[in-house]
Design a protein around this motif. Structure first.
Motif, PDB file in Angstrom:
ATOM      1  N   ASN A 176     -24.218 -10.082 -21.515  1.00  0.00           N
ATOM      2  CA  ASN A 176     -24.289 -11.539 -21.533  1.00  0.00           C
ATOM      3  C   ASN A 176     -25.066 -12.026 -20.324  1.00  0.00           C
ATOM      4  OD1 ASN A 176     -23.763 -14.144 -22.225  1.00  0.00           O
ATOM      5  ND2 ASN A 176     -21.750 -14.184 -21.271  1.00  0.00           N
ATOM      6  N   LEU A 178     -17.602 -14.425 -19.327  1.00  0.00           N
ATOM      7  CA  LEU A 178     -17.469 -15.789 -18.815  1.00  0.00           C
ATOM      8  C   LEU A 178     -16.297 -15.913 -17.859  1.00  0.00           C
ATOM      9  CD1 LEU A 178     -18.230 -17.805 -22.080  1.00  0.00           C
ATOM     10  CD2 LEU A 178     -19.726 -17.490 -20.102  1.00  0.00           C
ATOM     11  N   TYR A 235     -17.520 -14.570 -14.758  1.00  0.00           N
ATOM     12  CA  TYR A 235     -18.380 -15.537 -14.085  1.00  0.00           C
ATOM     13  C   TYR A 235     -17.561 -16.563 -13.310  1.00  0.00           C
ATOM     14  CZ  TYR A 235     -22.478 -13.920 -16.733  1.00  0.00           C
ATOM     15  OH  TYR A 235     -23.499 -13.174 -17.255  1.00  0.00           O
ATOM     16  N   VAL A 237     -15.228 -22.990 -17.408  1.00  0.00           N
ATOM     17  CA  VAL A 237     -16.491 -22.259 -17.600  1.00  0.00           C
ATOM     18  C   VAL A 237     -16.723 -21.994 -19.084  1.00  0.00           C
ATOM     19  CG1 VAL A 237     -17.690 -20.085 -17.152  1.00  0.00           C
ATOM     20  CG2 VAL A 237     -16.453 -21.214 -15.304  1.00  0.00           C
ATOM     21  N   ILE A 238     -15.658 -21.634 -19.802  1.00  0.00           N
ATOM     22  CA  ILE A 238     -15.786 -21.402 -21.245  1.00  0.00           C
ATOM     23  C   ILE A 238     -16.133 -22.700 -21.963  1.00  0.00           C
ATOM     24  CG2 ILE A 238     -14.552 -20.672 -23.322  1.00  0.00           C
ATOM     25  CD1 ILE A 238     -12.958 -18.749 -21.561  1.00  0.00           C
ATOM     26  N   SER A 287     -19.683 -23.384 -21.616  1.00  0.00           N
ATOM     27  CA  SER A 287     -20.458 -22.581 -22.564  1.00  0.00           C
ATOM     28  C   SER A 287     -20.432 -23.203 -23.953  1.00  0.00           C
ATOM     29  CB  SER A 287     -19.919 -21.149 -22.604  1.00  0.00           C
ATOM     30  OG  SER A 287     -20.068 -20.526 -21.348  1.00  0.00           O
ATOM     31  N   THR A 314     -25.086 -19.842 -23.134  1.00  0.00           N
ATOM     32  CA  THR A 314     -23.825 -19.994 -22.398  1.00  0.00           C
ATOM     33  C   THR A 314     -24.159 -20.184 -20.923  1.00  0.00           C
ATOM     34  OG1 THR A 314     -23.546 -17.630 -21.903  1.00  0.00           O
ATOM     35  CG2 THR A 314     -22.659 -18.419 -24.001  1.00  0.00           C
ATOM     36  N   TYR A 368     -14.963 -20.801 -28.812  1.00  0.00           N
ATOM     37  CA  TYR A 368     -14.841 -21.240 -27.422  1.00  0.00           C
ATOM     38  C   TYR A 368     -13.801 -22.359 -27.304  1.00  0.00           C
ATOM     39  CZ  TYR A 368     -19.157 -18.725 -26.189  1.00  0.00           C
ATOM     40  OH  TYR A 368     -20.104 -17.770 -25.952  1.00  0.00           O
TER      41      TYR A 368
END
Length: 876
Positions: free
Chosen positions: A3, A59, A62, A83-84, A87, A106, A382
């Motif tokens: 990713n 993610l 991240y 964060v998700i 995305s 994303t 998501y």
């Protein structure tokens, strides 16, 4: 396949887009019905789930990278879901606006370090000032999204106005060093996630010296290695998501068969701490605008600028990689508008930077499911993760979540520190390593700036090695009498002691290369420098670091200076430097190289000429008084024919190389003939084939002197009968004799005046001055500004005139003999230029009626061809 955006470089080397993909479409173009089958509802759901399986663990990783400061740890569950959700917004934008129906977007790895740096700056500043964690979180979740929205707006403007070339000013090795650092950072963050400790410095790796923490990290390191090998070696793209599902499944099976509960695994550090469920409304309550420190925006501005360049560059790589894999061109500027819109939307909704995810976009493309429904189902997944009360960090094995980051770190480090070595020059690779190390030592912003500085220094150093000097054997196109020709052979172009030397200088000459160029010129012409000259000339330019001043600083003249001169090199009388390929000259090089060289040559009685000077180079030489002003130079050239010993310590400029050579030959003939027939020879020299009784006698003289010993007396008498076979034509100054791309119906010999051949330009412009001076015979040439290929503002090509053909010059014969369209323009110069025109019809008549004369003409053309070949001319 990870990713991330780094796949834009690797591009799945050696692997066909659909090799070994039983689940994927192998020949999408050949079977439309098969492609439609791949777009069924079931396949769309399957491939959407696969993309989510690949993306979500990364993610979460991240999130741990961006919010790695201890202040954020109590709220990691909420921040991971944010964060998700970001995305989700990115995917929404790509689904709505992208020209690719299968686009996946994303939060992206390229901006992670910048986001992390800004988050850490905010946290450290506020905590050090006595602020609270709530202030840190509120400020961070306002400043970072504002930066994301601003970045998106700038990207949209860059794409809208097609200005993405700006991004290319950031050197690729510097970007590579930054991406390699992202790899290291992801590796570090992944290990930190495995062991449940914060790791922000190199010294934090000491945690792995503890056996318990090493045990927790080992499965993550091994799992990441397996994922890396699969992504690089597996031919079936379905293997990677399968492995990502298998790893946590295997973990839970081990717990089950070993009778270990989740609480026991949690107590041992294998699973994250249990936290209360995170409701969607809690994400909104993370931000309290009353607690925001707005002054942090200014402190993060420098980091934001770096993020703008890097994210734009990485997005360009992603778009290019998708285009290459598809085999179809994509409008980078248009796609960048989509990337900008996604970041703008994400920032407005408290999200973070993102872009196309190359690997997942290509994966979806290869499946044949080219439907926007794939993006819709990914968004639904998501959204489900965001609203779900389940905290993934509380149930998923930490080593698995960490392994996704370590996997990205492995791949980036391998890609940008190992694989890239074969794609860069050594110095570029060293710039990459320097940037990578500098970011570690002095921080990201200054590390990137340092990398750019090193790249610029490397470019300057490399450019100094580009300029090259070589000695060539060339002579003018002038037609001399046999006596003069023999004199030139004996003195001017003697094999071991030539009085006329021609040098070709190409490439840029500036402060970094002027010393090398001057050394090479002095060696080629056998010019040595005394210690007194070194001291005297270095004092003339105290503020310039030059070849001469460099010797002065040593306080002693090195003995090696004199032994550097090539053995058996005799100093010539005339030095002609062809600088038509010297496209750059700065002020330092003009004075320290050519200015000093001209003065040294004057003291040794050497005339220094330069030919083919570009307008900008000419301006530099004249403005710094290295060369005379134009009017003064014309006057000097006129007077030098009357007084050959008149030196001026300047670099004399000529329009073309052959002018400079003819001028040198004139001076040499004049000098050598003065002792015997001074007045007679000067008269002959100045008339130069013009005082003959008639045109055909002039033509006879030209034939005789070009062919010389090859003609017998009988053949010479045959030439007197050439009159019926040519047409004598007179042209006004600036009038075209023929144009490029026209039918070659004849070749020409100049009987009076001169013919100018302009440089071939890509566009026509009016020239500033309609007058050009032919310096070899000091004839003013009136050129048609409407027809000549004029000098453009960029000055990237050579000067206006390619060459002049004076009396006796033969031109247009190659195109004529090859029966191809004219490859150049030819214009008359002077008020009355007379040429002899030989047509194909007249040559056929000569061939039929006077075969011996026809053979002589063929020999003449052969001799002209050999002379041009020896001089490496290309326009004939």
């Amino acid at each position: 396949m990870s990713n991330s955006s780094y796949g834009a470089i690797s591009n799945d080397e050696g692997k066909s887009p659909s090799d070994g993909l039983p689940l994927l479409l192998k020949k999408e173009d050949s079977d439309k019905s098969a492609a439609e089958d791949r777009g069924t509802f079931l396949h769309i759901i399957i491939y959407a789930i696969i993309n989510v399986i690949i993306a979500v663990p990364g993610l979460i990783g991240y999130a741990s990278v961006i919010f790695n400061h201890p202040s954020f740890q109590p709220h990691m569950a909420e921040l991971a879901k944010l964060v998700i959700f970001s995305s989700f917004v990115h995917q929404l934008a790509f689904t709505l606006f992208s020209s690719l129906s299968f686009a996946i977007g994303t939060v992206q790895d390229a901006g992670l370090i910048f986001l992390s740096a800004m988050a850490n700056t905010i946290a450290n500043e506020i905590i050090n000032d006595g602020g609270t964690i709530e202030e840190v979180i509120s400020t961070t979740l306002v400043v970072l999204p504002l930066g994301t929205a601003a970045l998106g707006l700038v990207l949209m403007l860059l794409g809208k106005f097609r200005l993405l070339d700006i991004v290319s000013y950031l050197p690729m090795p510097v970007i590579g060093g930054y991406l390699a650092f992202i790899g290291y950072f992801c590796l570090e963050a992944g290990v930190a996630l495995c062991i449940g400790k914060s790791m922000t410095t190199i010294s934090d790796w000491a945690y792995l010296l503890e056996p318990r923490l090493l045990l927790l990290a080992t499965p993550g390191l091994l799992a990441a290695l397996i994922l890396t090998i699969i992504s690089r070696k597996a031919k079936n793209d379905a293997v990677l998501p399968t492995a990502m599902v298998a790893i946590p499944t295997l973990f839970y099976l081990v717990l089950y068969f070993c009778s270990v509960t989740l609480d026991e695994a949690r107590d041992s550090g294998w699973i994250g701490e249990e936290t209360p469920p995170v409701a969607p409304k809690e994400l909104i309550h993370l931000v309290d605008f009353n607690l925001v420190h707005w002054s942090m925006i200014k402190k993060c501005m420098g980091t934001w600028v770096g993020m703008l360049f890097v994210v734009a560059f990485a997005s360009c790589l992603d778009i290019a990689a998708v285009s290459i894999d598809m085999g179809k061109p994509l409008d980078t500027n248009k796609e960048m508008v989509t990337v900008g819109a996604s970041n703008f939307m994400s920032g407005l909704l408290f999200g973070f930077t993102g872009s196309y995810i190359f690997s997942q976009t290509i994966f979806t493309y290869r499946t044949g499911c080219h439907s926007r429904l794939v993006g819709v189902f990914i968004m639904a997944a998501y959204l489900f993760v965001c609203v779900s009360p389940i905290n993934i960090l509380s149930v998923a094995p930490l080593f698995f979540l960490g392994s996704t980051l370590i996997f990205i770190g492995y791949d980036l480090l391998w890609e940008w520190l190992v694989d890239i070595r074969e794609k860069l020059f050594l110095m570029e690779y060293l710039v990459l390593l320097t940037t990578f190390i500098a970011i570690q030592i002095i921080g990201m912003d200054f590390g990137i700036i340092f990398g750019v500085v090193v790249a610029v220094i490397d470019h300057v150093a490399s450019t100094t090695r580009i300029s090259s000097l070589q000695r060539v054997m060339k002579r003018s196109r002038a037609v001399w009498s046999n006596d003069h020709w023999q004199l030139l052979q004996l003195h001017g172009y003697h094999p071991s002691n030539p009085k006329i030397v021609t040098l070709e200088l190409s490439g840029p000459v500036f402060f970094g290369s002027s010393q090398k160029v001057m050394d090479e010129i002095m060696d080629e012409i056998g010019l040595s420098v005394s210690e007194d000259e070194v001291k005297k000339m270095s004092m003339a330019s105290p503020h310039t670091s030059t070849h001469i001043s460099g010797l002065r600083r040593n306080n002693s003249f090195p003995k090696s200076r004199r032994v550097q001169v090539k053995p058996k090199v005799m100093m010539p009388r005339y030095v002609v430097i062809d600088i038509s390929e010297m496209h750059l000259l700065d002020a330092s090089a003009a004075t320290s190289c050519f200015g000093q060289l001209a003065k040294l040559c004057e003291k040794r009685g050497i005339f220094l000429f330069a030919a083919g000077v570009l307008p900008r180079v000419e301006c530099m030489l004249r403005s710094h008084e290295v060369s005379l002003k134009f009017e003064e130079e014309v006057e000097w050239k006129q007077s030098i024919l009357l007084n050959e010993d008149k030196q001026n310590g300047k670099l004399i400029l000529f329009e073309t190389l052959f002018e400079a050579l003819e001028f040198s030959e004139r001076l040499l003939i004049q000098s050598k003939s003065r002792h015997v027939h001074e007045n007679l020879m000067r008269s002959q020299l100045n008339s130069h084939l013009i005082d003959s009784d008639s045109s055909h006698h002039k033509l006879t003289y030209i034939f005789t002197n070009i062919l010389r010993e090859e003609l017998s007396e009988d053949e010479k008498s045959l030439i007197d009968g050439i009159g019926p076979y040519y047409e004598e034509t007179t042209f006004r100054g600036g009038e075209p004799i023929f144009q490029k791309d026209t039918h070659p119906d004849a070749f020409y010999i100049v009987l009076k005046g001169a013919v100018a051949v302009p440089r071939d330009r890509k566009r026509s412009e009016k020239i500033a001055s309609p007058k050009v001076l032919s310096s070899s015979n000091l004839m003013e040439l009136s050129l048609s500004s409407s027809n000549l290929m004029a000098i453009g503002d960029d000055d990237t090509s050579s000067s206006l005139i390619s060459s002049f053909h004076n009396v006796g010059g033969i031109f247009g014969y190659c195109d004529f003999l090859l029966k191809r369209q004219r490859t150049f323009h030819a214009y008359a110069s002077g008020n009355a230029t007379v040429v002899a025109r030989f047509t194909s019809q007249s040559l056929e008549t000569m061939k039929r009626d006077d075969w011996p004369l026809y053979v002589i003409v063929q020999n003449l053309l052969l001799q002209a061809s050999l002379m041009d070949l020896a001089n490496c001319t290309c326009h004939n």
